[in-house]
Scaffold this active site. Sequence first.
Site, PDB file in Angstrom:
ATOM      1  N   ASP A   1       0.822  -1.221   0.000  1.00 52.77           N
ATOM      2  CA  ASP A   1       0.000   0.000   0.000  1.00 52.77           C
ATOM      3  C   ASP A   1       0.850   1.263   0.000  1.00 52.77           C
ATOM      4  O   ASP A   1       0.419   2.311   0.486  1.00 52.77           O
ATOM      5  CB  ASP A   1      -0.951   0.030   1.214  1.00 52.77           C
TER       6      ASP A   1
ATOM      7  N   HIS B   1      -4.255  -1.404  -6.583  1.00 55.98           N
ATOM      8  CA  HIS B   1      -3.657  -0.089  -6.715  1.00 55.98           C
ATOM      9  C   HIS B   1      -4.670   0.871  -7.310  1.00 55.98           C
ATOM     10  O   HIS B   1      -5.500   0.505  -8.133  1.00 55.98           O
ATOM     11  CB  HIS B   1      -2.359  -0.119  -7.535  1.00 55.98           C
TER      12      HIS B   1
END
EC number: 6.3.4.4
Length: 449
Positions: free
Chosen positions: A13, A41
């Site tokens: 992340d 993403h």
Amino acid sequence: MANVVVVGAQWGDEGKGKITDLLSEKAHVVVRYQGGVNAGHTLVVGGQTFKLHLIPSGILYPDKRCIIASGTVIDPEVLLAEIDQLHQLGISTDNLFIAETAHVTLPYHRVIDIAEEERRGIYRLGTTGRGIGPTYADKAERMGIRVVDLMYPDQLRERLSWAIPYKNVLLEKIYNLPPLDPEPIIEQYLAYAERLRPYVTDAALLLTQAIEDRENILFEGAQGTLLDLDYGTYPYVTSSHPIAGGACIGAGIGPTSIDRVIGVAKAYTTRVGEGPFPTELKDEIGAYLGATGAEFGTTTGRQRRCGWFDGVIGRYAVRINGLDCLAITKLDVLDGLDEIKVCVAYEYQGREIRHFPSDARVFAQCKPIYETLPGWKCSTKDCRSIQDLPPEAHDYLKFLAQLMQVPIAIVSLGASRDQTIIVEDPIHGPKRALLYPNGGKRAHALMPD
């Protein structure tokens, strides 16, 4: 350009999708080399938000070939939903290629994943429940279904007619769950196969040809270094290899084909799921970072745990991946804080350690040793050069570069492409091993002294 690997330097992340999207402009080929739908993403381009799990970030460039390589595990339902989403937004997927040797996630993988997490109780790992671990387990046990198997209906029917009853024994005897009906699953995956057929190819051969043609290749990792199966915070890890070395195995290329490795790290640290997290903040500052940074997982929507930047795991990521430079993301989230802390070492049983311990039990007992730096009150979102940053923000970045002994080439100040400072060409800048020839130093705004 060159052949470049982009890796996460924390627990995932980190904003790899945005960095890959930026670098894709100069690439001919963009490759996703490991992981599955457990990663996600988010890209923001022209005011549009794109949330992808399997398809490489380069898909937004119609002239880039995008490859989902052999090291990934593919959930056809999710992949086809992503393809449909892109088509609805007017984006072609004619430039998408899927490795015929990639393994396939099936319904029983998802059921077993969730059931196993429940069975573990207090020892749960915090998986996404998307069947990734069981898919990789079948791959290792040499009983998995590969994409190439989908291309032959009779073979697929034969393989699944054996595999599903086998898994039903586990479901009934171990997890006390009802068995799955093979026929609907077989018919569904035969339908998936026909839709995926135009994309399936020998991806390793395609990459070999691109290398021979001296094309620029960008390898996009999922998750992050600390989630690597071998080198992460085991057992709280993923089932594949997000580190730079994983690009070679996952994509089917030799290590000499990699020219450069770029690490991506947030200006603070986050983690999803279970596992040790020394710098985690369970106070109002942690809540502030989570709210300001919109720290919710792209895949699961789970709230991410937030904490200060951890320089110990940062140095570890530099070493394990051989990072040449860093991209620091979400610097803007720190705007407005009076002071900012950075973990420079750990205290373990009364002594200071500066290395990442491989034993999760030891890691869980490590207490962060902090350096405290002044914060800044003004917004950095509109800064477009290092000179635009407030002095305290510049000093903070300089401190991180010094701590990890690697230059910072990119600073991200928001989700959009234009909210970025390119400090140094991340592709053609100096390799870390060459920064100090003959003991000399190279001038750089964010270069370690």
